[in-house]
Design a protein around this motif. Structure first.
Motif, PDB file in Angstrom:
ATOM      1  N   GLY A  98       0.830  -1.205   0.000  1.00 39.50           N
ATOM      2  CA  GLY A  98       0.000   0.000   0.000  1.00 39.50           C
ATOM      3  C   GLY A  98       0.860   1.249   0.000  1.00 39.50           C
ATOM      4  O   GLY A  98       0.575   2.213   0.713  1.00 39.50           O
ATOM      5  N   GLY A  99       1.902   1.240  -0.832  1.00 38.34           N
ATOM      6  CA  GLY A  99       2.904   2.311  -0.788  1.00 38.34           C
ATOM      7  C   GLY A  99       2.641   3.483  -1.694  1.00 38.34           C
ATOM      8  O   GLY A  99       3.502   4.369  -1.810  1.00 38.34           O
ATOM      9  N   ASN A 100       1.471   3.541  -2.323  1.00 38.95           N
ATOM     10  CA  ASN A 100       1.250   4.599  -3.312  1.00 38.95           C
ATOM     11  C   ASN A 100       0.698   5.895  -2.718  1.00 38.95           C
ATOM     12  O   ASN A 100       0.656   6.918  -3.408  1.00 38.95           O
ATOM     13  CB  ASN A 100       0.303   4.110  -4.408  1.00 38.95           C
ATOM     14  CG  ASN A 100      -1.072   3.757  -3.894  1.00 38.95           C
ATOM     15  OD1 ASN A 100      -1.221   2.790  -3.158  1.00 38.95           O
ATOM     16  ND2 ASN A 100      -2.078   4.538  -4.263  1.00 38.95           N
ATOM     17  N   LYS A 101       0.285   5.878  -1.446  1.00 40.81           N
ATOM     18  CA  LYS A 101      -0.257   7.107  -0.860  1.00 40.81           C
ATOM     19  C   LYS A 101      -0.232   7.007   0.651  1.00 40.81           C
ATOM     20  O   LYS A 101       0.056   5.956   1.232  1.00 40.81           O
ATOM     21  CB  LYS A 101      -1.688   7.362  -1.339  1.00 40.81           C
ATOM     22  CG  LYS A 101      -2.685   6.283  -0.911  1.00 40.81           C
ATOM     23  CD  LYS A 101      -4.097   6.623  -1.405  1.00 40.81           C
ATOM     24  CE  LYS A 101      -5.099   5.555  -0.948  1.00 40.81           C
ATOM     25  NZ  LYS A 101      -6.487   5.901  -1.354  1.00 40.81           N
TER      26      LYS A 101
ATOM     27  N   PRO B 177      23.954  -0.242   0.301  1.00 42.03           N
ATOM     28  CA  PRO B 177      22.798   0.232  -0.474  1.00 42.03           C
ATOM     29  C   PRO B 177      21.494  -0.497  -0.135  1.00 42.03           C
ATOM     30  O   PRO B 177      21.486  -1.704   0.117  1.00 42.03           O
ATOM     31  CB  PRO B 177      23.218  -0.042  -1.923  1.00 42.03           C
ATOM     32  CG  PRO B 177      24.713  -0.049  -1.894  1.00 42.03           C
ATOM     33  CD  PRO B 177      25.082  -0.612  -0.567  1.00 42.03           C
ATOM     34  N   LEU B 178      20.410   0.269  -0.131  1.00 42.51           N
ATOM     35  CA  LEU B 178      19.074  -0.231   0.202  1.00 42.51           C
ATOM     36  C   LEU B 178      18.164  -0.121  -1.017  1.00 42.51           C
ATOM     37  O   LEU B 178      18.100   0.926  -1.657  1.00 42.51           O
ATOM     38  CB  LEU B 178      18.483   0.602   1.347  1.00 42.51           C
ATOM     39  CG  LEU B 178      16.986   0.454   1.637  1.00 42.51           C
ATOM     40  CD1 LEU B 178      16.674  -0.915   2.228  1.00 42.51           C
ATOM     41  CD2 LEU B 178      16.509   1.559   2.589  1.00 42.51           C
ATOM     42  N   LEU B 179      17.449  -1.189  -1.326  1.00 41.45           N
ATOM     43  CA  LEU B 179      16.418  -1.169  -2.354  1.00 41.45           C
ATOM     44  C   LEU B 179      15.061  -1.264  -1.672  1.00 41.45           C
ATOM     45  O   LEU B 179      14.819  -2.184  -0.889  1.00 41.45           O
ATOM     46  CB  LEU B 179      16.589  -2.336  -3.330  1.00 41.45           C
ATOM     47  CG  LEU B 179      15.465  -2.521  -4.360  1.00 41.45           C
ATOM     48  CD1 LEU B 179      15.316  -1.290  -5.242  1.00 41.45           C
ATOM     49  CD2 LEU B 179      15.723  -3.773  -5.206  1.00 41.45           C
ATOM     50  N   ILE B 180      14.179  -0.305  -1.970  1.00 39.36           N
ATOM     51  CA  ILE B 180      12.832  -0.282  -1.386  1.00 39.36           C
ATOM     52  C   ILE B 180      11.816  -0.555  -2.490  1.00 39.36           C
ATOM     53  O   ILE B 180      11.782   0.157  -3.504  1.00 39.36           O
ATOM     54  CB  ILE B 180      12.515   1.085  -0.749  1.00 39.36           C
ATOM     55  CG1 ILE B 180      13.599   1.492   0.255  1.00 39.36           C
ATOM     56  CG2 ILE B 180      11.139   1.057  -0.082  1.00 39.36           C
ATOM     57  CD1 ILE B 180      13.509   2.953   0.677  1.00 39.36           C
ATOM     58  N   TYR B 181      10.992  -1.567  -2.295  1.00 38.13           N
ATOM     59  CA  TYR B 181       9.897  -1.821  -3.221  1.00 38.13           C
ATOM     60  C   TYR B 181       8.646  -1.103  -2.729  1.00 38.13           C
ATOM     61  O   TYR B 181       8.128  -1.377  -1.650  1.00 38.13           O
ATOM     62  CB  TYR B 181       9.616  -3.317  -3.332  1.00 38.13           C
ATOM     63  CG  TYR B 181      10.619  -4.054  -4.182  1.00 38.13           C
ATOM     64  CD1 TYR B 181      10.654  -3.886  -5.561  1.00 38.13           C
ATOM     65  CD2 TYR B 181      11.538  -4.922  -3.597  1.00 38.13           C
ATOM     66  CE1 TYR B 181      11.576  -4.558  -6.349  1.00 38.13           C
ATOM     67  CE2 TYR B 181      12.466  -5.601  -4.375  1.00 38.13           C
ATOM     68  CZ  TYR B 181      12.482  -5.412  -5.750  1.00 38.13           C
ATOM     69  OH  TYR B 181      13.396  -6.083  -6.524  1.00 38.13           O
ATOM     70  N   LEU B 182       8.190  -0.155  -3.533  1.00 37.19           N
ATOM     71  CA  LEU B 182       6.931   0.548  -3.310  1.00 37.19           C
ATOM     72  C   LEU B 182       5.869  -0.266  -4.036  1.00 37.19           C
ATOM     73  O   LEU B 182       5.932  -0.410  -5.260  1.00 37.19           O
ATOM     74  CB  LEU B 182       7.031   1.967  -3.865  1.00 37.19           C
ATOM     75  CG  LEU B 182       5.836   2.914  -3.776  1.00 37.19           C
ATOM     76  CD1 LEU B 182       6.311   4.368  -3.978  1.00 37.19           C
ATOM     77  CD2 LEU B 182       4.740   2.621  -4.783  1.00 37.19           C
ATOM     78  N   THR B 183       4.922  -0.823  -3.320  1.00 31.68           N
ATOM     79  CA  THR B 183       3.913  -1.660  -3.968  1.00 31.68           C
ATOM     80  C   THR B 183       2.547  -0.984  -3.926  1.00 31.68           C
ATOM     81  O   THR B 183       2.231  -0.214  -3.019  1.00 31.68           O
ATOM     82  CB  THR B 183       3.809  -3.054  -3.319  1.00 31.68           C
ATOM     83  OG1 THR B 183       3.047  -2.977  -2.104  1.00 31.68           O
ATOM     84  CG2 THR B 183       5.185  -3.633  -3.026  1.00 31.68           C
TER      85      THR B 183
END
Length: 291
Positions: free
Chosen positions: A12-15, A38-44
């Motif tokens: 629920g990362g869109n808002k 380094p960090l990779l964040i997945y916005l779902t």
């Protein structure tokens, strides 16, 4: 093998709080004890257009640019969009399969933020609310937990609405608070659904689907954390109340900003929380589940 030292995913990362969690992870990670590269964040998000729009918002965020938080500006964090609808078992399975394929070494952080708050109260509202908020969060946790590296974090965003208070009968309260198995919490969700269908809920249950769904999230977080700890895992699994945040879900009535609401979830994801496991947090500290 990924070129990133740490991998995080936010549902629920869109808002709202979810998008703020993505921002705050990128901002706070460099100063955290979790930082080892380094960090990779997945916005779902379940909607591709909204997810990609949110990603663009993150990439153009003035505060992130000023802090040089993103890799493109010389920082440590990258953000990518991936589709995920926790209301769909197929979508959860596809997301988990993608994560496992892309990151066979495992990931480090899962923030389960996605949920719904529906108007009204009837059997259909109860089914839809529990399907997303409880069963969807449970499925995402169960499928991804085995793929979280030892010492990682799972954060289930719940709500103060999930407190076990006087609107539950004494026996139901006792069953929530004394549950040691996730199946016991699931059984309570099933019983609530049946009671509402039969219009026989008032003696034992509150007339609020969202409230019961979030009680379920807190309860199953507690039981899953205990089960996981018994395997010897050092992964910490906690739930939290982000506060009354000004979002679409509160219809703009909240008094906290989304960034303020993200503070407790991100603290649980990145900070030294002294081994806290299976706890319910509010205002950046452990709180009582019983209201």
């Amino acid at each position: 093998m990924s070129s990133y030292s740490r991998i995080a995913a936010v549902t629920g990362g869109n808002k709202g709080i979810g998008l703020a969690c993505v921002r705050q992870l990128a901002l706070q990670y460099p100063r955290s004890s979790f930082n080892n590269g380094p960090l990779l964040i997945y916005l779902t998000a379940r909607n591709k257009e909204r997810g990609e729009k949110a990603l663009q918002e993150i990439l153009e965020d003035a505060q992130l640019k000023e802090a040089k938080a993103l890799c493109k500006d010389g920082g440590l964090s990258d953000v990518r969009y991936l589709p995920l609808d926790i209301d769909s078992q197929d979508s959860i399975q596809q997301f988990a399969s993608h994560i496992k394929q892309e990151h066979p070494e495992g990931i480090d952080i899962l923030i389960n933020n996605a949920s719904v708050a529906m108007d009204g109260f009837n059997a259909e509202v109860v089914k839809k609310t529990l399907h997303c908020n409880y069963y969807g969060t449970l499925e995402a946790t169960k499928l991804l937990l085995p793929h979280i590296r030892d010492g990682g974090r799972v954060v289930n965003v719940a709500s103060v609405a999930g407190l076990i208070d006087s609107r539950y009968s004494g026996p139901i309260r006792k069953r929530f608070l004394n549950a040691t198995k996730t199946e016991e919490i699931t059984a309570l969700m099933e019983e609530f659904t049946t009671a509402v269908e039969k219009n026989e809920y008032e003696a034992n249950w509150p007339g609020a689907a969202y409230k019961v769904s979030k009680a379920g999230v807190i309860g199953m977080t507690k039981t899953i954390a205990a089960d996981n700890a018994r395997t010897g895992s050092k992964t910490l699994i906690n739930s939290c109340h982000p506060g009354y945040v000004n979002t679409d879900m509160t219809k703009g009535r909240g008094h906290k900003t989304p960034d303020e609401g993200a503070q407790t979830p991100v603290l649980l994801a990145l900070s030294d929380i002294k081994g806290s496991n299976g706890e319910y947090w509010s205002n950046e500290k452990i709180a009582a589940w019983e209201g």
